[in-house]
Write a protein that holds these residues in place. Structure first.
Motif, short mmCIF file in Angstrom:
data_model
loop_
_atom_site.label_atom_id
_atom_site.label_comp_id
_atom_site.label_asym_id
_atom_site.label_seq_id
_atom_site.Cartn_x
_atom_site.Cartn_y
_atom_site.Cartn_z
N ASN A 109 71.64 73.80 18.52
CA ASN A 109 71.44 74.60 17.42
C ASN A 109 70.17 75.42 18.03
N LEU A 110 69.10 74.88 18.57
CA LEU A 110 68.06 75.77 19.03
C LEU A 110 68.51 76.57 20.01
N LEU A 111 69.28 76.29 20.96
CA LEU A 111 69.71 77.13 22.07
C LEU A 111 70.47 78.37 21.60
N GLN A 112 71.38 77.95 20.31
CA GLN A 112 72.12 79.04 19.83
C GLN A 112 71.47 80.18 19.03
N ALA A 113 70.15 79.45 18.23
CA ALA A 113 69.39 80.24 17.30
C ALA A 113 68.74 81.20 18.27
N ALA A 114 68.05 80.71 19.67
CA ALA A 114 67.45 81.67 20.62
C ALA A 114 68.65 82.59 21.18
N LYS A 115 69.40 82.17 21.51
CA LYS A 115 70.54 83.08 22.15
C LYS A 115 70.48 84.37 21.24
N GLU A 116 70.93 84.03 19.85
CA GLU A 116 71.25 85.03 18.82
C GLU A 116 69.61 85.71 18.87
N GLN A 117 68.65 85.21 18.54
CA GLN A 117 67.35 85.93 18.40
C GLN A 117 67.07 86.87 19.60
N TRP A 118 67.22 86.30 20.76
CA TRP A 118 66.81 87.22 21.81
C TRP A 118 67.86 88.15 22.63
N LYS A 119 68.91 88.11 21.99
CA LYS A 119 70.15 88.69 22.65
C LYS A 119 69.69 90.41 22.95
N GLY A 120 69.96 90.36 24.12
CA GLY A 120 69.62 91.97 24.65
C GLY A 120 68.15 92.13 25.08
N ASN A 121 67.38 91.18 24.69
CA ASN A 121 65.90 91.42 24.96
C ASN A 121 65.28 89.93 25.52
N HIS A 122 65.35 89.54 26.65
CA HIS A 122 64.90 88.41 27.26
C HIS A 122 63.56 88.49 27.95
N GLU A 123 63.02 89.93 27.90
CA GLU A 123 61.49 89.95 28.37
C GLU A 123 60.69 88.98 27.74
N GLY A 124 59.75 88.22 28.57
CA GLY A 124 58.82 87.37 28.09
C GLY A 124 59.18 86.24 27.14
N LYS A 125 60.57 85.87 27.11
CA LYS A 125 61.13 84.99 26.27
C LYS A 125 61.34 83.82 27.22
N LEU A 126 61.22 82.49 26.73
CA LEU A 126 61.60 81.29 27.40
C LEU A 126 61.72 80.00 26.59
N PHE A 127 62.88 79.48 26.80
CA PHE A 127 63.46 78.09 26.46
C PHE A 127 63.11 77.03 27.16
N TYR A 128 62.10 76.03 26.85
CA TYR A 128 61.42 75.26 27.85
C TYR A 128 62.20 73.72 27.14
N HIS A 129 63.06 73.28 28.15
CA HIS A 129 63.65 71.70 27.61
C HIS A 129 62.98 70.79 28.28
N ILE A 130 62.18 69.92 27.50
CA ILE A 130 61.46 68.67 27.89
C ILE A 130 62.49 67.36 28.11
N SER A 131 62.69 66.87 29.23
CA SER A 131 63.76 65.76 29.38
C SER A 131 63.21 64.84 30.25
N THR A 132 63.90 63.70 30.50
CA THR A 132 63.49 62.43 31.03
C THR A 132 64.25 62.13 32.38
N ASP A 133 63.30 61.33 33.19
CA ASP A 133 64.15 60.71 34.65
C ASP A 133 65.27 60.06 34.30
N GLU A 134 65.53 59.54 33.11
CA GLU A 134 66.49 58.20 32.80
C GLU A 134 67.82 58.85 33.23
N VAL A 135 67.96 60.49 32.78
CA VAL A 135 69.30 61.12 33.18
C VAL A 135 69.78 60.76 34.50
N TYR A 136 68.93 60.39 35.47
CA TYR A 136 69.50 60.07 36.94
C TYR A 136 69.77 58.77 37.20
N GLY A 137 69.72 58.15 36.20
CA GLY A 137 70.58 56.60 36.29
C GLY A 137 69.35 55.57 36.64
N SER A 138 69.81 54.68 37.50
CA SER A 138 69.12 53.68 38.05
C SER A 138 68.89 53.65 39.65
#
Ligand code: NAD
Ligand code: TYD
Length: 352
Positions: A109-138
């Motif tokens: 939902n956040l990605l989609q909203a950012a994509k729609e709002q920033w359409k055609g103008n990505h200058e100075g825009k950034l979507f920063y996703h904070i994740s975890t090392d647990e995605v890599y497994g054990s």
């Protein structure tokens, strides 16, 4: 430069540290903190900034797409720092669907909203996703997770975070959405909800309750002080290269039993109890299902490329953290009343 920044999950543990850092260090930015205030979100964590002129709290759920779309239209965000998540592995074993909704649907939902709002103008825009090392497994006895380690998530929590990471990268590759990601190791510090190991141990020692040790206690985690994670998030947001991923960690591996023994000794000293008192309360309990054996991060990319290094050594960080909980007894009492008791009963009732 003046910017409108959306931080999601800013009433949680890491998010509240990030909100405070951003509000205090960037007076030109307006920080919008969007949080659903689940059991893990607490506005008490934000007292320090609640009246700041460059700060606004918004209560809302990232799963609600029309609400998220309207929020982006109303505020024209320049940047997003996305931390909102269901974050606890044991809860993901009890209720996986909550993790699918918030961590996967909420992120889209956040990605989609950012994509729609920033359409055609990505200058100075950034979507920063904070994740975890647990995605890599054990990991086994040796080796470290790097940014190119294959994903191998093994709990509903880590699988939902892995899924969200893939979707963020898909929006970069498919729609050119400017994104950056980071995957961090286990955090510790003040304001962490007492369901994660370190605050559970402190809370139980303080209240004379048994310390639940899962399995053989030889599971290993790489602990980073939350203030250093917040600093890394600041650095990545401002200096990170679009499309890149940065691993964040403290070069600080501990087997659970060694960490808990150390905490017992520090707490006995601070509480004026006889040496060895708390160690006696360690109780081996049934293991977590699918328990990942070892996590450890290779943080050389962020260190070399962005110049970030942890500021606090663990010996100092753990003392500081224990002192924080002892000084904030009221905070701990407030968050452990009500719903916490029901969770504790469900999680540990038959074990301890
Ligand atoms: P937390 O559980 O303490 O806080 C999560 C926050 O998100 C809470 O304030 C909660 O109210 C909010 N939230 C949950 N569902 C929501 C929804 N549907 N809509 C809006 N808000 C919602 O988590 P944390 O430990 O601060 O972790 C923050 C982020 O960092 C997460 O994405 C987590 O995966 C990641 N992370 C955590 C650690 C760690 O050790 N805690 C390590 C690496 C990465
Ligand atoms: P946790 O803080 O839940 O973080 P994660 O599982 O996401 O790394 O747990 C850290 C380690 O401590 C993990 O190996 C599980 C273990 N653990 C216990 O032994 N007892 C407990 O009561 C808890 C909450 C965790």
């Amino acid at each position: 430069m003046a910017k409108n920044i959306l931080i999601t999950g800013g009433a949680g543990f890491i998010g509240s540290h990030v909100v405070k850092l951003m509000v205090n260090n960037y007076p030109d930015y307006h920080i919008y903190n969007l949080d659903a205030l689940t059991y893990a979100g607490n506005l008490e964590n934000l007292r320090e900034v609640e009246n700041a002129p460059n700060y606004t709290f918004i209560k809302g759920n990232i799963v609600d797409a029309p609400f998220i779309n309207k929020l982006f239209t109303d505020h024209q965000f320049d940047g997003v720092m996305h931390l909102a998540a269901e974050s606890h592995v044991d809860r993901s074993i009890l209720s996986p669907l909550d993790f699918i909704y918030t961590n996967i649907i909420g992120t889209v939902n956040l990605l989609q909203a950012a994509k729609e709002q920033w359409k055609g103008n990505h200058e100075g825009k950034l979507f920063y996703h904070i994740s975890t090392d647990e995605v890599y497994g054990s990991l086994g006895e040796t080796g470290l997770f790097t940014e190119t380690t294959s994903y191998d998530p093994r709990s509903p929590y880590s699988a939902s975070k892995a899924s969200s990471d893939h979707l963020v990268r898909a929006y970069w590759h498919t729609y050119d959405l400017p994104v950056v990601l980071s995957n961090c190791s286990n955090n510790y510090g003040g304001f962490q909800f007492p369901e994660k190991l370190i605050p559970v141990v402190i809370n139980n020692i303080q209240n004379g309750k048994p310390i639940p040790m899962y399995g053989d206690g030889k599971y290993t985690r790489d602990w980073l002080w939350v203030g250093d994670h917040a600093r890394a998030i600041d650095v990545i947001f401002h200096k990170g290269v679009v499309g890149e991923t940065y691993n964040v960690g403290g070069h600080n591996e501990w087997k659970n039993i060694d960490l808990v023994n150390l905490m017992c000794d520090i707490m006995d000293r601070k509480l004026g109890r006889e040496e060895g008192t708390s160690r006696k309360t360690i109780t081996y309990v049934k293991d977590r299902a699918g328990h990942d054996r070892r996590y450890a991060i290779d943080a050389s990319k962020i260190e070399k490329e962005l110049g970030w290094v942890p500021s606090l050594q663990f010996a100092e960080g753990i003392e500081k953290t224990i002192d924080w909980y002892l000084a904030n007894d009221e905070w701990l009492k407030n968050v452990t009343s009500g719903a916490y008791q029901a969770y504790y009963e469900k999680q540990y009732g038959e074990r301890v």
